[in-house]
Write an enzyme that holds these catalytic residues in place. Structure first.
Site, PDB file in Angstrom:
ATOM      1  N   ASP A   1      -4.461   6.855  10.916  1.00 15.20           N
ATOM      2  CA  ASP A   1      -3.749   7.672   9.943  1.00 15.20           C
ATOM      3  C   ASP A   1      -2.420   8.165  10.501  1.00 15.20           C
ATOM      4  O   ASP A   1      -2.325   8.543  11.669  1.00 15.20           O
ATOM      5  CB  ASP A   1      -4.636   8.871   9.568  1.00 15.20           C
ATOM      6  CG  ASP A   1      -3.988   9.767   8.540  1.00 15.20           C
ATOM      7  OD1 ASP A   1      -3.895   9.362   7.373  1.00 15.20           O
ATOM      8  OD2 ASP A   1      -3.573  10.892   8.911  1.00 15.20           O
TER       9      ASP A   1
ATOM     10  N   GLU B   1      -1.448   2.981   9.658  1.00 13.51           N
ATOM     11  CA  GLU B   1      -0.760   3.487   8.469  1.00 13.51           C
ATOM     12  C   GLU B   1       0.646   3.862   8.918  1.00 13.51           C
ATOM     13  O   GLU B   1       0.855   4.907   9.541  1.00 13.51           O
ATOM     14  CB  GLU B   1      -1.467   4.708   7.890  1.00 13.51           C
ATOM     15  CG  GLU B   1      -0.788   5.201   6.613  1.00 13.51           C
ATOM     16  CD  GLU B   1      -1.130   6.634   6.243  1.00 13.51           C
ATOM     17  OE1 GLU B   1      -1.067   6.949   5.038  1.00 13.51           O
ATOM     18  OE2 GLU B   1      -1.445   7.441   7.142  1.00 13.51           O
TER      19      GLU B   1
END
Length: 546
Positions: free
Chosen positions: A216, A268
């Site tokens: 993330d 990401e």
């Protein structure tokens, strides 16, 4: 050491062209009847995912969390939140999925932890200047009495990314940095204990059979130690895409490669500079990263072709596969976005009251599905996309939970509209998501009866049947695995390309029908083909003549 599940016969480099399904655990399936999705519910639906034709599941965070940001505020990386089940449930899920040929990818959130994390609680208790606070970014304030934040940065959620603490004597103390919500204090990645902790977390899940991790906010971990004010155009940026990140991910890659069945690192990475983006994909760093450029483009042939060309060209020199994604848990669902006058994605487009033509959006979403599934590389499918679910834009205000809504002062509905629980069966809430009579954690619309898995499985023309057919063709057509990509001559507004010599995909983004190639065999179409014509907002897969 936990005994690892026995892997299925390995397809080398499976992640290079895999179809990966994203599960938001809270909203997928509820196994214990409390209105919240859980790991038991997911385990009961694994046959559905196997039948769909996907090869891996990426799970959004299932860790213990106060859920200030949908689980991205992690309190303990080595356990499962009781709302979702137990660590043993996660281990069973990984094993049972692998028995069906489905690998597991877990979510790692390295930029920050929850303010309930033991490290942060210890930092608050220890006070200014303590070693415990060195794992985070604590700073005195500016101005008289230190009443102003330490710098002028802006939170990723909007507003000031600093919160002031209170000292044990009750007086105002230092401030701590949180690029996201107040409850998500950023970690100091210059601290060796932070680096060692996450390396151990990787091993913890890899040892339990996880095939990889999704990272993330992968471009935000490292900060300029001085935490200076941000001047637009500054290079390097004080907290985005800093050079120190590459050392971190090289270390992670060595861990991933140390397993007999190498694990996969998926980033990401939101970066507007495509050349900077692919630096994360060099052979000794991440294996792959999400291609958000494709997701944000409008429904226009030239824009999508430019994104495809740029993506493939930049990935080629580093030998990394492209990825294609139309939607995820953070963005407006495809059916809704493609039904708007402005089909680009942007968080501003989530404003209340933005009109959409659902029928138009559905046609385009079906066409986009075949377009993306035919491109070389891996593809990510967010739960409910295979059902053609729209964004739920009329959720009661008192049920909204996303911090983006609250930090916008209520002007932005946030991301809850794409996180509404899935409809499985029946004609009314909870549509088989949970036990009858139990209200899901977010309410489902009253008009979703035709969108359930049960209803669509019985409808040959449904979005679900389209995805099932496409995903199975993607696994069985050799050209869709290995065929070289090449553009073919086409009319304006049409994307026409081949994979090898035995597969061709056409997508008509113009406002008029175009002739289909003579003599070609139709493998699959997103809409009805008539009189040898490809209608607007329609894609077709063909086997060329001869």
């Amino acid at each position: 050491m936990v005994q690892q599940p026995q892997p299925q016969p390995e397809r080398p480099g499976w992640w290079r062209d895999a179809a990966i399904y994203q599960v938001y655990p809270r909203s997928f399936a509820d196994g214990n009847g409390d209105g919240t999705g859980d790991l038991t519910g997911i385990r009961t639906r694994l046959p559905y995912l196997a039948d769909l034709g996907i090869e891996a599941i990426w799970f959004n965070p299932w860790y213990p969390s106060p859920l200030a940001d949908g689980g991205y505020d992690v309190a303990d990386y080595r356990d499962v939140d009781p709302a979702f089940g137990t660590l043993a449930d996660a281990e069973k899920l990984i094993t049972e999925a692998l028995d069906l040929g489905i690998r597991t990818i877990v979510d790692i959130v390295p930029n920050h932890v929850s303010d309930a994390h033991p490290w942060f609680q210890a930092a608050l208790a220890a006070g200014p200047g303590s070693p415990e606070r060195e794992r985070f970014h604590f700073r005195p304030g500016r101005g008289p009495g230190g009443d102003l934040p330490p710098n002028d940065w802006v939170s990723e959620f909007g507003g000031v990314p600093w919160t002031r603490t209170t000292d044990p004597d009750g007086t105002p103390g230092d401030w701590y940095l949180h690029l996201f919500a107040t409850q998500q204090p950023d970690l100091n990645w210059d601290h060796p204990e932070v680096r060692a902790e996450y390396e151990d977390v990787l091993r913890f899940w890899f040892d339990r059979g996880a095939a990889g991790v999704r990272i993330d906010s992968a471009a935000l971990l490292a900060k300029d130690p001085a935490l200076p004010d941000f001047t637009p155009g500054t290079d390097p940026h004080p907290f985005v895409d800093r050079e120190e990140l590459h050392t971190i991910y090289r270390s992670w890659r060595r861990i991933a490669d140390s397993y007999a069945d190498p694990r996969v690192l998926i980033g990401e990475v939101w970066l507007p500079d495509a050349e900077r983006f692919v630096r994360y994909l060099r052979p000794d760093e991440l294996h792959t990263a999400f291609n958000f450029d494709f997701l944000t483009r409008p429904w226009e042939a030239e824009a999508l072709r430019a994104s495809i060309d740029t993506t493939l060209a930049l990935h080629a020199p580093v030998g990394a596969p492209a990825t294609w994604v139309l939607c995820n848990h953070d963005v407006t669902r495809t059916v809704t976005r493609y039904g708007r006058s402005d089909t680009r994605f942007g968080f501003a487009a989530k404003a209340f009251g933005t009109p959409t033509d659902r029928a138009l959006g559905l046609r385009r979403a079906r066409a986009a599905a075949l377009l993306s599934l035919a491109l070389p590389g891996s593809v990510y499918l967010y739960q409910g996309e295979e059902l053609g679910l729209p964004e739920v834009e009329d959720l009661p205000l008192d049920r909204l939970q996303d911090p983006m809504h609250f930090r916008s002062g209520g002007t932005n509905p946030g991301r809850d509209g794409c996180r509404v629980p899935l409809p499985w069966s029946g004609t009314a809430q909870p549509y088989g998501f949970t036990s009858d009579g139990v209200e899901p954690w977010l309410p489902q619309p009253d008009d979703w009866a035709a969108l359930t898995v049960e209803a669509q499985s019985a409808d040959p023309g449904s979005m679900l049947r389209l995805y099932r057919t496409a995903l199975h063709l993607r696994r069985t057509e050799p050209e869709l695995r290995e065929g070289e990509f090449g553009w073919l001559g086409s009319a304006p507004g049409v994307l026409d390309f081949r994979r090898g010599d035995g597969f061709r995909c056409l997508t008509n983004l113009s406002d008029a029908p175009v002739p289909l190639p003579a003599g070609a065999e139709t493998l699959l179409a997103s809409g009805e083909l008539t009189d040898g014509q490809l209608p607007p907002d329609t894609s077709v897969w063909l086997r060329p003549a001869g």
